[in-house]
Write an enzyme that holds these catalytic residues in place. Sequence first.
Site, short mmCIF file in Angstrom:
data_model
loop_
_atom_site.label_atom_id
_atom_site.label_comp_id
_atom_site.label_asym_id
_atom_site.label_seq_id
_atom_site.Cartn_x
_atom_site.Cartn_y
_atom_site.Cartn_z
NE ARG A 29 54.67 19.77 9.64
CZ ARG A 29 53.51 19.31 10.14
NH1 ARG A 29 52.93 19.95 11.13
NH2 ARG A 29 52.96 18.22 9.66
NE ARG A 67 53.64 24.18 22.51
CZ ARG A 67 53.50 23.19 23.38
NH1 ARG A 67 52.51 22.34 23.25
NH2 ARG A 67 54.35 23.03 24.38
CD GLN A 125 55.26 26.62 7.58
OE1 GLN A 125 55.91 25.81 8.24
NE2 GLN A 125 53.95 26.55 7.46
CE1 TYR A 171 60.13 17.16 20.55
CE2 TYR A 171 61.94 17.97 19.22
CZ TYR A 171 61.16 18.05 20.35
OH TYR A 171 61.41 19.06 21.26
CG ASP A 230 66.33 21.59 19.73
OD1 ASP A 230 67.20 21.43 20.60
OD2 ASP A 230 65.13 21.27 19.90
CD GLN A 247 65.15 23.28 23.47
OE1 GLN A 247 64.13 22.98 22.86
NE2 GLN A 247 66.34 22.76 23.18
N GLY A 269 60.15 26.40 14.20
CA GLY A 269 59.85 25.24 13.37
C GLY A 269 59.33 25.64 12.01
#
Length: 331
Positions: free
Chosen positions: A296, A223, A300, A57, A52, A190, A294
């Site tokens: 990075r 987050r 992860q 972004y 997504d 969403q 998410g």
Amino acid sequence: MKYRTLGDTELKLSVITFGAWAAGGWMWGGTERKEAVNAIKASYDAGVTSIDTAPIYGQGTSEEIVGEAIKDIPRDKVQLLTKFGMRWDLAKGDFATHSQDNSGRDIDIYKYAGKESIIKECEDSLKRLGTDYIDLYQIHWPDRTTPIQETMEAVDLLIRQGKVRYAGVCNYSAAQMAEAEKYVSLASNQVPYSMVLRDIEKDVVPYCQEHGKGILAYSPMQRGLLTGKIKPGHRFAGGDHRASNVFFREENLVRTNAFLNSIKPLADSKGLTLGQLVLLWTLEQPGITIALAGARNEAQAVQNAGAVEQNLSEDEIREITEKLEQIELVL
């Protein structure tokens, strides 16, 4: 990995979907492009087939990174979810916010979902993603300046042209979804959903369950708050939006970490990190189809994907929820 069908569509998504907001760098203190590409590739190798993203972004950067990461993957083996309706290059519509791009240049962002804008955005996204169709095309935020009818009829046109497979919305209320449904068949909504932000349970979840719509939960780890890695006294890097976010106030970090410490023994017993346990709990909530996570870097990404290698019993879900409901955050 586990997979679920989105609403009444034929679109099957990985329950952990790669959320590419942070990959774009914008509002996350910048991005390391190579690491972001490798994170998506590692995620795919771990079974995460759905990604997504959105033009906003990184002002195109995230979509470009996604396109680069999937260029050698057969197109029918990956599901591309992107959005429209947030313009940084056009001063039109509903002013959203003043911001800075990844180079530090000032930009004004508008919520705008007029027909011609949507058609242009779709073409730009297709180029950046390196594809000729988008699996799920979602309006990013409601636009008060454009009738929902105009917006949804434009998406319906893109579906008939074969550039989009399914229409979705983001951040829509149940009433807005009902209005949109008059003009196009919606696959999903969403919306933000996490252990500490459960507002959608009041009306959005019941509406989606009743009408066969999928729910894509974004920010399920709030987050990063619910990973247990952010402790009281934490200092964020420059450009990271979390520095001013209410959930990261000192008193909320103290209370959230106390809750996380209380469920850590359960995570440990299953060989899971706290973040993985949080994702598992989220995926077991009524109406939730998939959770966006998410990453990075590769580590992860692989960790997020590994969350679904375990299961939670009804008793374990109940135990977590009971402890969760004792938290009183200052919001």
